[in-house]
Each structure stands twice: as structure tokens, then as C-alpha cells.
Enzyme design. Structure first.
Site, PDB file in Angstrom:
ATOM      1  N   ASP A   1       1.244  -6.503  -4.417  1.00 24.75           N
ATOM      2  CA  ASP A   1       0.483  -6.558  -3.181  1.00 24.75           C
ATOM      3  C   ASP A   1       1.032  -7.787  -2.437  1.00 24.75           C
ATOM      4  O   ASP A   1       1.179  -8.857  -3.032  1.00 24.75           O
ATOM      5  CB  ASP A   1      -1.002  -6.754  -3.546  1.00 24.75           C
ATOM      6  CG  ASP A   1      -1.922  -6.675  -2.357  1.00 24.75           C
ATOM      7  OD1 ASP A   1      -2.800  -5.808  -2.378  1.00 24.75           O
ATOM      8  OD2 ASP A   1      -1.775  -7.491  -1.427  1.00 24.75           O
ATOM      9  N   SER A   2       1.330  -7.656  -1.153  1.00 29.60           N
ATOM     10  CA  SER A   2       2.029  -8.755  -0.475  1.00 29.60           C
ATOM     11  C   SER A   2       1.170 -10.008  -0.330  1.00 29.60           C
ATOM     12  O   SER A   2       1.683 -11.075   0.004  1.00 29.60           O
ATOM     13  CB  SER A   2       2.565  -8.299   0.878  1.00 29.60           C
ATOM     14  OG  SER A   2       1.516  -8.145   1.801  1.00 29.60           O
ATOM     15  N   SER A   3      -0.135  -9.901  -0.594  1.00 27.24           N
ATOM     16  CA  SER A   3      -0.973 -11.102  -0.572  1.00 27.24           C
ATOM     17  C   SER A   3      -0.587 -12.057  -1.712  1.00 27.24           C
ATOM     18  O   SER A   3      -1.007 -13.212  -1.719  1.00 27.24           O
ATOM     19  CB  SER A   3      -2.451 -10.723  -0.680  1.00 27.24           C
ATOM     20  OG  SER A   3      -2.661  -9.980  -1.871  1.00 27.24           O
TER      21      SER A   3
ATOM     22  N   GLN B   1      -5.300 -20.442  19.399  1.00 29.48           N
ATOM     23  CA  GLN B   1      -6.079 -19.404  18.714  1.00 29.48           C
ATOM     24  C   GLN B   1      -6.023 -18.083  19.470  1.00 29.48           C
ATOM     25  O   GLN B   1      -6.376 -17.040  18.926  1.00 29.48           O
ATOM     26  CB  GLN B   1      -7.530 -19.868  18.551  1.00 29.48           C
ATOM     27  CG  GLN B   1      -7.657 -21.047  17.608  1.00 29.48           C
ATOM     28  CD  GLN B   1      -9.076 -21.580  17.512  1.00 29.48           C
ATOM     29  OE1 GLN B   1     -10.040 -20.867  17.768  1.00 29.48           O
ATOM     30  NE2 GLN B   1      -9.207 -22.836  17.130  1.00 29.48           N
ATOM     31  N   CYS B   2      -5.619 -18.139  20.742  1.00 24.94           N
ATOM     32  CA  CYS B   2      -5.480 -16.898  21.515  1.00 24.94           C
ATOM     33  C   CYS B   2      -4.193 -16.204  21.104  1.00 24.94           C
ATOM     34  O   CYS B   2      -3.159 -16.847  20.934  1.00 24.94           O
ATOM     35  CB  CYS B   2      -5.400 -17.203  23.006  1.00 24.94           C
ATOM     36  SG  CYS B   2      -6.866 -17.971  23.656  1.00 24.94           S
TER      37      CYS B   2
ATOM     38  N   THR C   1       1.519  -4.770   4.130  1.00 18.83           N
ATOM     39  CA  THR C   1       1.309  -5.213   5.517  1.00 18.83           C
ATOM     40  C   THR C   1       0.667  -6.601   5.613  1.00 18.83           C
ATOM     41  O   THR C   1       0.824  -7.274   6.631  1.00 18.83           O
ATOM     42  CB  THR C   1       0.427  -4.200   6.287  1.00 18.83           C
ATOM     43  OG1 THR C   1      -0.824  -4.092   5.620  1.00 18.83           O
ATOM     44  CG2 THR C   1       1.082  -2.847   6.385  1.00 18.83           C
ATOM     45  N   ASP C   2      -0.053  -7.008   4.556  1.00 19.12           N
ATOM     46  CA  ASP C   2      -0.829  -8.255   4.674  1.00 19.12           C
ATOM     47  C   ASP C   2       0.020  -9.455   5.081  1.00 19.12           C
ATOM     48  O   ASP C   2      -0.393 -10.255   5.922  1.00 19.12           O
ATOM     49  CB  ASP C   2      -1.551  -8.575   3.356  1.00 19.12           C
ATOM     50  CG  ASP C   2      -2.743  -7.667   3.116  1.00 19.12           C
ATOM     51  OD1 ASP C   2      -3.118  -6.920   4.037  1.00 19.12           O
ATOM     52  OD2 ASP C   2      -3.301  -7.705   1.999  1.00 19.12           O
TER      53      ASP C   2
ATOM     54  N   THR D   1       2.098  -9.932  14.501  1.00 24.09           N
ATOM     55  CA  THR D   1       0.929 -10.355  13.747  1.00 24.09           C
ATOM     56  C   THR D   1       0.190  -9.099  13.286  1.00 24.09           C
ATOM     57  O   THR D   1       0.200  -8.099  13.997  1.00 24.09           O
ATOM     58  CB  THR D   1       0.094 -11.289  14.658  1.00 24.09           C
ATOM     59  OG1 THR D   1      -0.529 -12.246  13.880  1.00 24.09           O
ATOM     60  CG2 THR D   1      -0.893 -10.622  15.501  1.00 24.09           C
TER      61      THR D   1
ATOM     62  N   THR E   1       0.810  -1.227   0.000  1.00 27.03           N
ATOM     63  CA  THR E   1       0.000   0.000   0.000  1.00 27.03           C
ATOM     64  C   THR E   1       0.839   1.271   0.000  1.00 27.03           C
ATOM     65  O   THR E   1       0.482   2.257  -0.644  1.00 27.03           O
ATOM     66  CB  THR E   1      -0.893   0.027   1.269  1.00 27.03           C
ATOM     67  OG1 THR E   1      -1.789  -1.069   1.193  1.00 27.03           O
ATOM     68  CG2 THR E   1      -1.695   1.302   1.387  1.00 27.03           C
TER      69      THR E   1
HETATM   70  N1  ASP Z   1      -2.776  -5.400   0.454  1.00 27.70           N
HETATM   71  C1  ASP Z   1      -1.660  -4.601   0.897  1.00 27.70           C
HETATM   72  C2  ASP Z   1      -0.409  -5.467   0.889  1.00 27.70           C
HETATM   73  O1  ASP Z   1      -0.205  -6.221   1.778  1.00 27.70           O
HETATM   74  C3  ASP Z   1      -1.932  -4.046   2.242  1.00 27.70           C
HETATM   75  C4  ASP Z   1      -0.877  -3.113   2.768  1.00 27.70           C
HETATM   76  O2  ASP Z   1       0.201  -2.961   2.261  1.00 27.70           O
HETATM   77  O3  ASP Z   1      -1.161  -2.499   3.810  1.00 27.70           O
HETATM   78  O4  ASP Z   1       0.355  -5.391  -0.007  1.00 27.70           O
END
Ligand code: ASP
Length: 350
Positions: free
Chosen positions: A68-70, A287-288, A100-101, A176, A14
Site C-alpha cells: 500500500d503506497s501509504s 493551504q489553498c 494513489t495515496d 495532488t 489498490t
Molecule cells: N491505499 C492505497 C494505496 O495508496 C490506495 C490506492 O491505491 O488507491 O496504495
């Protein structure tokens, strides 16, 4: 003032994104060029503050395809590691600009791949693009420069893979992603921050890993035949049995309830026994977010000990996954690998 050298690797995210079609309202965001990103960060220009006043020399490297890191997989971790390995001796610190993903996964993965790291590797990004009038990118980026270029600011060197976000510096493999919109995008539930970057920068040196003795090395061996499964009331064991049947899963991480509790049904126990007999390593995480697994605390977890299930302690899911891939990629007996999984290798588990 002595020169400090920082390598910046831009991978996407992002922070450098803009609309795919600027003429359309709500056009999806896609990564833009490094030049675009750099334009909004005048302090890193050759005539800017960091170079002129602090004698920092920046070099840049960018992925051919900014993403995009996804979209990242472990081949992208290897690409990042290669860039750092190639330039390791010539720089004081490294910044990886990342979405951030999956930032916490990359940070965890790199932390295991880097052996004897004695320089800072700082991952950062932002919740709003750098071109946005209220962006968090500039402060995140500037903070990352202070950590990667510690020498120029008379700060202690942090020899770890870290995430620098919203005025906090976290051990990467303890993080996380906790929010899609809050500037406080990351949490480190089981390890306090390595630094607070407020009006002054307060590095908590006692929380930083000791300096290693050996030579820096990148160990690229990762085994991707792992899976993470989240338990829930109503979970159908037959679906786990199907997964196990194909015999390809070498590492099974089960996100259990609370401190490692799970249904003690005979079908679930026998599915785990079968997986174990096929050589699958089974790790329980919680899961916690806060706290972790203590097998045997309740009867509802004690029953899994004789099967050979091991405890992920207070590791995050991201760290457990990256560690499982890395440990299973190494040589050694099943017992040795299980021991490694339960022992702190890079400060990822208490
Ligand atoms: N979808 C974005 C990514 O991980 C989200 C971000 O960067 O905040 O590339």
C-alpha cells in the site's frame, strides 16, 4: 511496424489488491501478485492487442514486497529510480503501477531525481481493484501504455514524470490526490493537463517540458530532515519552538493561509528567526490548492520577508516537500539552494 519496448514496474496499490481473507466480508484489502493483476489485463498478454497489433514488447519488474503506497518512504523512491536507471537505455518508456495515496509524492520526488529525462515515466493506479466489475484500472493502465509507448501510436514522446489517471495526463509534480473515491482521483490545480485521453488522444505539446540536451542521470541525494507544518487558528507557537530546539530540522515548510499570510505575533516571528539562525530553510506554501504564495501582497505576509522566509509560489505541498528534500541534498550555499527552491527545475512552479 518497429518494435516499442515498455518496462512495467509494479509496486502495489489498490489496482492489484484483493481481500486478505476472501472468505470474510469486508476483509481488508492487500496487494496481490503481479500474475493476478496481469490476468485481468489480457491486452498485455503476449497474444494480446498491444503485442500482436502494435508490436509492443513488455517487460515486468515488481517490488519484492508489494505495498500500500501509504507505507512508502524515500527509500522506495530510490528503488523505483534504480529500476528505471538500470533499464533506461533499453526501453522507450516506463510505467510505474502505484497506489494513489502517495503517488503525487513519488511523482514529484522522481521528477527531481531524474536529470535530463528524455523518455516517459508514467505513474498510474486506480480507485477500484482491477478485479472489480466496475474498475477504472483497465482504462488507466491502457492509457498509460499509450503514453509510455508513444511511438507505437504515432504520438509525441512526453519526456516527463507524469500521472495518467481518469483520461487525463498530468505533470507528476503538479498533482495532488483530491478524492478517495471519485474516479477523477487527481487534480493539477495550477497546471493544465499535458494530454486528454478521450475518444482521441490530444497531447498538448506546448505544455510539455522541452527535450533536454544532457545525458540521463539519477541524482539520489535527498535530505529527509524536513517537516511540513499546517497553520490553523489556535496554533501554539510553543510546539514549533520545541521542534526547532532539537536543531535537526533543516527544511521547514509552513502551509500558510491564502497567499502566504500567517500570524504576525512576536512569538511566531522569533521562532522563525531562531530557526533561520540555526540554518533552517523556511518555505511558505499555501493551504489553498488553486493559486499560491505572494509574499508581501498583504502586510500579514510582508513581515516574514526580512526574516528570510522564501515563497513556494504555486507549488503543491507534495512538490514543495520533495523539492525541499532534493535541493537540501545538493551541494551549494544557502543562498543558491533558496534560489533553486524558487526557480522552476522541472516545471513544478510557475
Ligand atoms: N491505499 C492505497 C494505496 O495508496 C490506495 C490506492 O491505491 O488507491 O496504495
Amino acid at each position: 511496424m518497429e518494435q516499442t519496448r515498455i518496462l512495467i514496474l509494479y509496486t502495489g496499490g489498490t489496482i492489484g489488491m484483493g481481500p486478505k481473507d476472501p472468505s470474510k466480508l469486508n476483509s481488508p484489502l492487500i496487494p496481490q501478485s503481479w500474475e493476478q493483476l496481469q490476468f485481468y489485463m489480457p491486452s498485455i498478454h503476449p497474444e494480446g492487442y498491444f503485442s500482436k497489433i502494435k508490436n509492443i514488447e513488455f517487460e515486468y519488474s515488481a517490488f519484492d514486497e508489494l505495498l500500500d503506497s501509504s507505507q512508502f518512504d524515500i527509500s522506495h523512491w530510490a528503488k523505483m529510480a534504480e529500476v528505471i536507471q538500470h533499464h533506461y537505455d533499453n526501453f522507450d518508456g516506463f510505467i510505474i503501477i502505484h497506489g494513489t495515496d502517495t503517488m503525487a509524492y513519488t511523482a514529484a520526488g522522481l521528477s527531481f531525481m531524474f536529470e535530463n529525462l528524455s523518455k516517459p515515466v508514467v505513474l498510474t493506479g486506480s480507485q477500484l481493484p482491477i478485479s472489480h466489475s466496475r474498475t477504472d484500472a483497465i482504462s488507466n493502465f491502457s492509457n498509460a501504455i499509450h503514453i509510455a509507448g508513444a511511438k507505437a501510436f504515432s504520438l509525441p514522446v512526453i519526456n516527463e514524470v507524469v500521472i495518467c489517471f481518469n483520461d487525463r495526463l498530468f505533470r507528476g509534480n503538479r498533482c495532488t490526490k483530491a478524492s478517495t473515491n471519485d474516479f477523477h482521483g487527481f487534480i493539477s490545480p495550477n497546471y493544465l493537463p499535458l494530454a486528454e485521453l478521450e475518444e482521441s488522444i490530444r497531447i498538448k505539446s506546448h505544455r510539455v517540458l522541452p527535450l533536454p540536451n544532457g545525458q540521463f542521470n539519477v541524482n539520489y541525494s535527498l535530505n529527509p530532515n524536513v517537516i511540513v507544518l499546517t497553520l490553523f487558528p489556535g496554533f501554539q507557537v510553543k510546539n514549533l519552538q520545541k521542534l526547532i530546539q532539537d536543531d535537526e530540522i533543516e527544511g521547514l515548510i509552513i502551509k500558510t493561509y491564502g497567499s502566504g499570510n500567517a500570524p504576525a505575533s512576536e512569538s511566531f516571528l522569533s521562532a522563525l528567526r531562531q530557526a533561520k539562525s540555526q540554518g533552517t530553510t523556511i518555505l511558505f506554501t499555501s493551504q489553498c490548492l488553486d493559486g499560491g504564495v505572494t509574499l508581501g501582497k498583504y502586510e500579514a505576509s510582508d513581515v516574514f520577508l526580512p526574516i528570510g522566509v522564501i515563497s513556494g509560489g504555486d507549488m503543491t505541498s507534495e512538490a514543495a516537500l520533495a523539492k525541499m528534500m532534493w535541493v537540501l541534498g545538493q551541494n551549494g550555499s544557502e543562498k543558491e539552494k533558496e534560489k533553486m527552491l524558487q526557480t522552476s527545475l522541472r516545471g513544478e512552479i510557475s
